[in-house]
Each structure stands twice: as structure tokens, then as C-alpha cells.
Scaffold this motif. Structure first.
Motif, PDB file in Angstrom:
ATOM      1  N   GLU A  21       0.277  -4.062   7.553  1.00  0.00           N
ATOM      2  CA  GLU A  21       0.480  -5.510   7.696  1.00  0.00           C
ATOM      3  C   GLU A  21      -0.635  -6.263   6.969  1.00  0.00           C
ATOM      4  O   GLU A  21      -1.805  -5.895   7.046  1.00  0.00           O
ATOM      5  CB  GLU A  21       0.463  -5.874   9.179  1.00  0.00           C
ATOM      6  CG  GLU A  21       0.952  -7.267   9.479  1.00  0.00           C
ATOM      7  CD  GLU A  21       2.451  -7.441   9.238  1.00  0.00           C
ATOM      8  OE1 GLU A  21       2.843  -8.571   8.939  1.00  0.00           O
ATOM      9  OE2 GLU A  21       3.197  -6.472   9.344  1.00  0.00           O
ATOM     10  N   ILE A  22      -0.266  -7.297   6.256  1.00  0.00           N
ATOM     11  CA  ILE A  22      -1.233  -8.144   5.562  1.00  0.00           C
ATOM     12  C   ILE A  22      -1.432  -9.391   6.413  1.00  0.00           C
ATOM     13  O   ILE A  22      -0.466 -10.036   6.805  1.00  0.00           O
ATOM     14  CB  ILE A  22      -0.724  -8.539   4.159  1.00  0.00           C
ATOM     15  CG1 ILE A  22      -0.527  -7.293   3.292  1.00  0.00           C
ATOM     16  CG2 ILE A  22      -1.674  -9.525   3.496  1.00  0.00           C
ATOM     17  CD1 ILE A  22       0.125  -7.563   1.963  1.00  0.00           C
ATOM     18  N   ASP A  23      -2.685  -9.727   6.691  1.00  0.00           N
ATOM     19  CA  ASP A  23      -2.999 -10.936   7.450  1.00  0.00           C
ATOM     20  C   ASP A  23      -2.812 -12.123   6.507  1.00  0.00           C
ATOM     21  O   ASP A  23      -3.664 -12.403   5.669  1.00  0.00           O
ATOM     22  CB  ASP A  23      -4.423 -10.874   7.988  1.00  0.00           C
ATOM     23  CG  ASP A  23      -4.777 -12.053   8.859  1.00  0.00           C
ATOM     24  OD1 ASP A  23      -4.240 -13.168   8.642  1.00  0.00           O
ATOM     25  OD2 ASP A  23      -5.615 -11.878   9.762  1.00  0.00           O
ATOM     26  N   SER A  24      -1.683 -12.804   6.630  1.00  0.00           N
ATOM     27  CA  SER A  24      -1.333 -13.882   5.699  1.00  0.00           C
ATOM     28  C   SER A  24      -2.326 -15.035   5.724  1.00  0.00           C
ATOM     29  O   SER A  24      -2.662 -15.589   4.688  1.00  0.00           O
ATOM     30  CB  SER A  24       0.073 -14.405   5.988  1.00  0.00           C
ATOM     31  OG  SER A  24       1.017 -13.436   5.630  1.00  0.00           O
ATOM     32  N   GLU A  25      -2.812 -15.382   6.892  1.00  0.00           N
ATOM     33  CA  GLU A  25      -3.738 -16.517   6.990  1.00  0.00           C
ATOM     34  C   GLU A  25      -5.082 -16.185   6.329  1.00  0.00           C
ATOM     35  O   GLU A  25      -5.594 -16.966   5.534  1.00  0.00           O
ATOM     36  CB  GLU A  25      -3.953 -16.908   8.450  1.00  0.00           C
ATOM     37  CG  GLU A  25      -4.716 -18.219   8.587  1.00  0.00           C
ATOM     38  CD  GLU A  25      -4.749 -18.717  10.027  1.00  0.00           C
ATOM     39  OE1 GLU A  25      -5.601 -19.576  10.286  1.00  0.00           O
ATOM     40  OE2 GLU A  25      -3.962 -18.259  10.860  1.00  0.00           O
ATOM     41  N   GLU A  26      -5.631 -15.029   6.623  1.00  0.00           N
ATOM     42  CA  GLU A  26      -6.916 -14.648   6.036  1.00  0.00           C
ATOM     43  C   GLU A  26      -6.794 -14.408   4.537  1.00  0.00           C
ATOM     44  O   GLU A  26      -7.674 -14.784   3.772  1.00  0.00           O
ATOM     45  CB  GLU A  26      -7.475 -13.395   6.733  1.00  0.00           C
ATOM     46  CG  GLU A  26      -7.970 -13.653   8.130  1.00  0.00           C
ATOM     47  CD  GLU A  26      -9.077 -14.705   8.198  1.00  0.00           C
ATOM     48  OE1 GLU A  26     -10.027 -14.641   7.392  1.00  0.00           O
ATOM     49  OE2 GLU A  26      -8.983 -15.595   9.059  1.00  0.00           O
ATOM     50  N   THR A  27      -5.709 -13.789   4.130  1.00  0.00           N
ATOM     51  CA  THR A  27      -5.480 -13.550   2.704  1.00  0.00           C
ATOM     52  C   THR A  27      -5.365 -14.875   1.963  1.00  0.00           C
ATOM     53  O   THR A  27      -5.968 -15.067   0.911  1.00  0.00           O
ATOM     54  CB  THR A  27      -4.210 -12.707   2.488  1.00  0.00           C
ATOM     55  OG1 THR A  27      -4.359 -11.475   3.194  1.00  0.00           O
ATOM     56  CG2 THR A  27      -3.969 -12.436   1.017  1.00  0.00           C
TER      57      THR A  27
END
Length: 88
Positions: A21-27
Motif C-alpha cells: 500500500e502506498i500512503d497517498s497523503e504522505e507521498t
């Protein structure tokens, strides 16, 4: 900041496993920070990637659109390319 940028470049070159899973907010925050640091506009990234500026903005804010390995690479590579291009 230089270490942060070099880390982002290394990440951009790697493949994120599909199941991870990619952390969309942090990315999004990280990508926006780099884009602003290198004074690259959303419009320039949009023109280079073919992604609408509104979608890019939402991605940077971690809203609506999820980051994928492909979108991360496409956008970060566009930012790197634009930042190396002489502009007025």
C-alpha cells in the motif's frame, strides 16, 4: 533537503510491489515539496505527463486519486526532467 531529494530520486527508480500500500497523503506531500523546491508548476507537470492539473493537485493532497507505482514514477521523473530544463 539534498538528502531528502536524493532519497526521492532513488524511490522513483524502484518498483513498489503491487500488494504494498502506498500512503497517498504522505507521498503527495513529498512530491509537492520537491516540485515546489525545484520551482516546477503543476501546469508544467501536467503538460509533461498528460495528467490534468486538477488531478495532480488532488493527488498531491492525498485526495480522491490513489498513488500507484506508475503514477509516482511518471510524475517524479517529469519533475526531474523539467527542473533540469533551462526556463526563463
Amino acid at each position: 533537503m539534498v538528502k531528502f531529494i536524493s532519497t526521492m530520486i532513488k524511490i522513483a527508480k524502484k518498483t513498489i510491489p503491487e500488494h504494498e500500500e502506498i500512503d497517498s497523503e504522505e507521498t503527495g506531500k513529498a512530491v509537492r515539496a520537491i516540485r515546489k523546491q525545484w520551482r516546477v508548476s503543476l501546469l508544467e507537470v501536467s503538460n509533461e505527463t498528460g495528467i490534468k492539473t486538477s488531478q495532480l493537485s488532488l493527488m498531491e493532497r492525498g485526495k480522491k486519486y490513489k498513488w500507484t507505482d506508475a503514477s509516482f514514477k511518471k510524475i517524479t521523473r517529469a519533475i526531474l526532467k523539467i527542473s533540469k530544463t533551462p526556463r526563463i
